[in-house]
Write an enzyme that holds these catalytic residues in place. Structure first.
Site, PDB file in Angstrom:
ATOM      1  N   ASP A  58       0.739  -1.158  -0.058  1.00 55.72           N
ATOM      2  CA  ASP A  58      -0.102   0.065  -0.098  1.00 55.72           C
ATOM      3  C   ASP A  58       1.049   1.273   0.020  1.00 55.72           C
ATOM      4  O   ASP A  58       1.988   1.151   0.641  1.00 55.72           O
ATOM      5  CB  ASP A  58      -0.839   0.148   1.140  1.00 55.72           C
ATOM      6  CG  ASP A  58      -2.254   0.815   1.228  1.00 55.72           C
ATOM      7  OD1 ASP A  58      -2.015   1.951   0.947  1.00 55.72           O
ATOM      8  OD2 ASP A  58      -3.470   0.071   1.173  1.00 55.72           O
ATOM      9  N   ASN A  85      -6.127  -4.813  -5.456  1.00 56.57           N
ATOM     10  CA  ASN A  85      -7.331  -4.248  -4.969  1.00 56.57           C
ATOM     11  C   ASN A  85      -7.246  -2.625  -4.674  1.00 56.57           C
ATOM     12  O   ASN A  85      -8.384  -2.071  -4.759  1.00 56.57           O
ATOM     13  CB  ASN A  85      -7.589  -4.997  -3.691  1.00 56.57           C
ATOM     14  CG  ASN A  85      -8.377  -4.340  -2.778  1.00 56.57           C
ATOM     15  OD1 ASN A  85      -9.490  -4.213  -2.545  1.00 56.57           O
ATOM     16  ND2 ASN A  85      -7.667  -3.389  -1.888  1.00 56.57           N
ATOM     17  N   TYR A 108     -14.163   6.554 -12.836  1.00 55.36           N
ATOM     18  CA  TYR A 108     -14.070   5.328 -12.042  1.00 55.36           C
ATOM     19  C   TYR A 108     -14.833   4.231 -12.926  1.00 55.36           C
ATOM     20  O   TYR A 108     -14.272   3.033 -12.779  1.00 55.36           O
ATOM     21  CB  TYR A 108     -14.927   5.721 -10.529  1.00 55.36           C
ATOM     22  CG  TYR A 108     -14.750   4.561  -9.646  1.00 55.36           C
ATOM     23  CD1 TYR A 108     -13.539   4.309  -8.664  1.00 55.36           C
ATOM     24  CD2 TYR A 108     -15.900   3.671  -9.585  1.00 55.36           C
ATOM     25  CE1 TYR A 108     -13.799   3.294  -7.699  1.00 55.36           C
ATOM     26  CE2 TYR A 108     -16.024   2.570  -8.599  1.00 55.36           C
ATOM     27  CZ  TYR A 108     -14.787   2.365  -7.681  1.00 55.36           C
ATOM     28  OH  TYR A 108     -14.767   1.096  -6.836  1.00 55.36           O
ATOM     29  N   LYS A 110     -13.225   1.001 -13.991  1.00 55.44           N
ATOM     30  CA  LYS A 110     -13.569  -0.652 -13.557  1.00 55.44           C
ATOM     31  C   LYS A 110     -14.228  -1.484 -14.623  1.00 55.44           C
ATOM     32  O   LYS A 110     -14.000  -2.740 -14.768  1.00 55.44           O
ATOM     33  CB  LYS A 110     -14.812  -0.434 -12.434  1.00 55.44           C
ATOM     34  CG  LYS A 110     -14.258   0.279 -11.200  1.00 55.44           C
ATOM     35  CD  LYS A 110     -13.255  -0.533 -10.369  1.00 55.44           C
ATOM     36  CE  LYS A 110     -12.778  -0.273  -8.947  1.00 55.44           C
ATOM     37  NZ  LYS A 110     -11.717  -0.775  -8.489  1.00 55.44           N
ATOM     38  N   ILE A 116     -19.710  -1.024  -0.387  1.00 54.15           N
ATOM     39  CA  ILE A 116     -19.447  -1.623   0.890  1.00 54.15           C
ATOM     40  C   ILE A 116     -18.845  -0.528   1.947  1.00 54.15           C
ATOM     41  O   ILE A 116     -18.264   0.352   1.714  1.00 54.15           O
ATOM     42  CB  ILE A 116     -17.994  -2.702   0.590  1.00 54.15           C
ATOM     43  CG1 ILE A 116     -18.373  -3.410  -0.793  1.00 54.15           C
ATOM     44  CG2 ILE A 116     -17.605  -3.236   1.673  1.00 54.15           C
ATOM     45  CD1 ILE A 116     -19.609  -4.351  -0.423  1.00 54.15           C
TER      46      ILE A 116
HETATM   47  P1  NAI Z   1     -10.363   2.125   0.961  1.00 50.81           P
HETATM   48  O1  NAI Z   1     -10.154   3.330   0.913  1.00 50.81           O
HETATM   49  O2  NAI Z   1     -10.559   1.696   2.301  1.00 50.81           O
HETATM   50  O3  NAI Z   1      -9.058   1.171   0.464  1.00 50.81           O
HETATM   51  C1  NAI Z   1      -8.213   1.487  -0.541  1.00 50.81           C
HETATM   52  C2  NAI Z   1      -6.816   1.452  -0.309  1.00 50.81           C
HETATM   53  O4  NAI Z   1      -5.935   1.426  -1.455  1.00 50.81           O
HETATM   54  C3  NAI Z   1      -6.407   2.383   0.744  1.00 50.81           C
HETATM   55  O5  NAI Z   1      -5.520   1.657   1.768  1.00 50.81           O
HETATM   56  C4  NAI Z   1      -5.239   3.151   0.079  1.00 50.81           C
HETATM   57  O6  NAI Z   1      -4.079   3.796   0.607  1.00 50.81           O
HETATM   58  C5  NAI Z   1      -4.843   2.177  -1.202  1.00 50.81           C
HETATM   59  N1  NAI Z   1      -4.431   2.906  -2.367  1.00 50.81           N
HETATM   60  C6  NAI Z   1      -4.815   4.005  -2.886  1.00 50.81           C
HETATM   61  N2  NAI Z   1      -4.075   4.617  -3.841  1.00 50.81           N
HETATM   62  C7  NAI Z   1      -3.078   3.527  -3.942  1.00 50.81           C
HETATM   63  C8  NAI Z   1      -2.012   3.470  -4.809  1.00 50.81           C
HETATM   64  N3  NAI Z   1      -1.426   4.339  -5.969  1.00 50.81           N
HETATM   65  N4  NAI Z   1      -0.982   2.623  -4.700  1.00 50.81           N
HETATM   66  C9  NAI Z   1      -1.259   1.481  -3.594  1.00 50.81           C
HETATM   67  N5  NAI Z   1      -2.268   1.502  -2.692  1.00 50.81           N
HETATM   68  C10 NAI Z   1      -3.249   2.539  -2.989  1.00 50.81           C
HETATM   69  O7  NAI Z   1     -11.387   1.499   0.033  1.00 50.81           O
HETATM   70  P2  NAI Z   1     -12.018   0.006  -0.306  1.00 50.81           P
HETATM   71  O8  NAI Z   1     -13.474   0.490  -0.422  1.00 50.81           O
HETATM   72  O9  NAI Z   1     -11.580  -1.024   0.801  1.00 50.81           O
HETATM   73  O10 NAI Z   1     -11.517  -0.169  -1.821  1.00 50.81           O
HETATM   74  C11 NAI Z   1     -10.775  -1.417  -2.143  1.00 50.81           C
HETATM   75  C12 NAI Z   1     -11.105  -1.572  -3.548  1.00 50.81           C
HETATM   76  O11 NAI Z   1     -12.358  -2.028  -3.661  1.00 50.81           O
HETATM   77  C13 NAI Z   1     -11.023  -0.658  -4.717  1.00 50.81           C
HETATM   78  O12 NAI Z   1     -10.396  -1.113  -5.906  1.00 50.81           O
HETATM   79  C14 NAI Z   1     -12.275  -0.200  -4.774  1.00 50.81           C
HETATM   80  O13 NAI Z   1     -12.744   0.586  -5.878  1.00 50.81           O
HETATM   81  C15 NAI Z   1     -13.264  -1.330  -4.541  1.00 50.81           C
HETATM   82  N6  NAI Z   1     -14.386  -1.297  -4.359  1.00 50.81           N
HETATM   83  C16 NAI Z   1     -14.903  -0.738  -3.272  1.00 50.81           C
HETATM   84  C17 NAI Z   1     -16.585  -0.578  -3.179  1.00 50.81           C
HETATM   85  C18 NAI Z   1     -16.899   0.152  -1.947  1.00 50.81           C
HETATM   86  O14 NAI Z   1     -18.183   0.353  -1.874  1.00 50.81           O
HETATM   87  N7  NAI Z   1     -16.315   0.422  -0.992  1.00 50.81           N
HETATM   88  C19 NAI Z   1     -17.269  -1.070  -4.076  1.00 50.81           C
HETATM   89  C20 NAI Z   1     -16.728  -1.679  -5.099  1.00 50.81           C
HETATM   90  C21 NAI Z   1     -15.437  -1.706  -5.187  1.00 50.81           C
END
Ligand code: NAI
Length: 255
Positions: free
Chosen positions: A39, A92, A158, A162, A191
């Protein structure tokens, strides 16, 4: 509770400092895998490593920005150097980004969102298959979204990224099937994570209720419910599942 035998294997999870990625890292450890927590958020990554250690598992954090090829290469090297193999990879890392109608979106915002959410998955996947082809295969899961299937107002970069992740997943699945590498995607509904809080969805009660109502169970999902799908895809229980956009969204009704 389902239990897979991942003893002696290694999983890499990008974006594992919080939310779905952290929960996925914890779930891999619960099934016996060693985990590389990748991360840009070093503090959050260290917390994930501590949580895994508290549960008796093994993990290391590696600073990884998925917009940098050298970072994702180092992430793969870390798995091999620290634990001897790379068996599972979950791409992810992602950001929600600017919320504007398509015509108002700044070019820099478009590029940043696509660079992390789509190009970042390609960079990671590219480094992972490079290693997996030389060993006895592996499993890759790319984090897409229900917004990889349908549109969502004011989120075109976005949504486009996706949708792109699904095209990449379906193509790579065919390219590497002969190398015993399976490549699938998970498409979560909305989520409960920081992403929705930062996007103003969970902090606005009316909007939260409206979004929850688009899911048949009238609620948002939990990170655990996505992590369970990811490890199932990595397990032998999913041995004939390849190129699949596995949707975990309580029947989300979108536009
Ligand atoms: P989150 O914000 O809790 O986690 C995202 C993580 O990605 C964070 O730890 C962040 O520091 C990291 N990150 C961001 N830019 C980065 C980079 N350039 N390099 C490495 N790490 C980086 O959000 P969440 O919800 O857990 O998201 C995880 C995945 O799930 C994402 O791909 C998101 O698009 C996807 N997702 C989330 C949904 C939701 O409703 N929360 C729904 C569908 C998909």
């Amino acid at each position: 509770m389902v239990q897979y035998d991942f003893d002696g294997t290694t999983a890499v999870v990008t974006g594992a400092a919080s939310g779905i990625g952290r929960q996925t890292a914890l779930e891999f450890a619960r099934h016996g895998a060693s985990v590389v927590v990748a991360d840009v958020d070093d503090n959050g990554a260290a917390e994930t490593v501590d949580l895994i250690a508290d549960g008796g598992g093994e993990a290391v954090a590696v600073h990884t920005d998925v917009t940098e090829m050298s970072d994702v290469e180092r992430m793969v090297e870390t798995a091999v150097d620290e634990f001897g193999s790379l068996d599972y990879a979950v791409n992810n890392a992602g950001v929600g980004g600017a919320q504007e109608p398509t015509g108002d979106l700044d070019e820099a915002d478009w590029e940043r969102i696509v660079d992390i959410n789509l190009n970042g998955v390609w960079r990671s996947l590219s480094a992972e298959v490079d290693h997996m082809v030389g060993q006895d295969g592996g499993v890759i899961v790319n984090m897409a979204s229900v917004l990889g299937h349908v549109g969502f107002q004011n989120a075109s970069a976005y949504v486009a990224a996706k949708h792109g992740v699904l095209g990449l997943t379906k193509t790579a699945a065919w390219e590497y099937a002969d190398d015993d590498i399976r490549v699938n995607a998970v498409c979560p509904g909305f989520i409960e994570t920081n992403m929705l809080e930062e996007g103003g969805i969970t902090s606005d009660e009316q909007l939260r209720q409206e979004i929850a109502g688009r899911h048949s169970q009238n609620r948002l999902g939990e990170p655990e419910e996505i992590a369970a799908a990811v490890v199932w895809l990595c397990s032998d229980a999913a041995s004939f599942t390849n190129g699949e956009p596995l949707t975990v969204d309580s029947g989300y009704r979108g536009i």
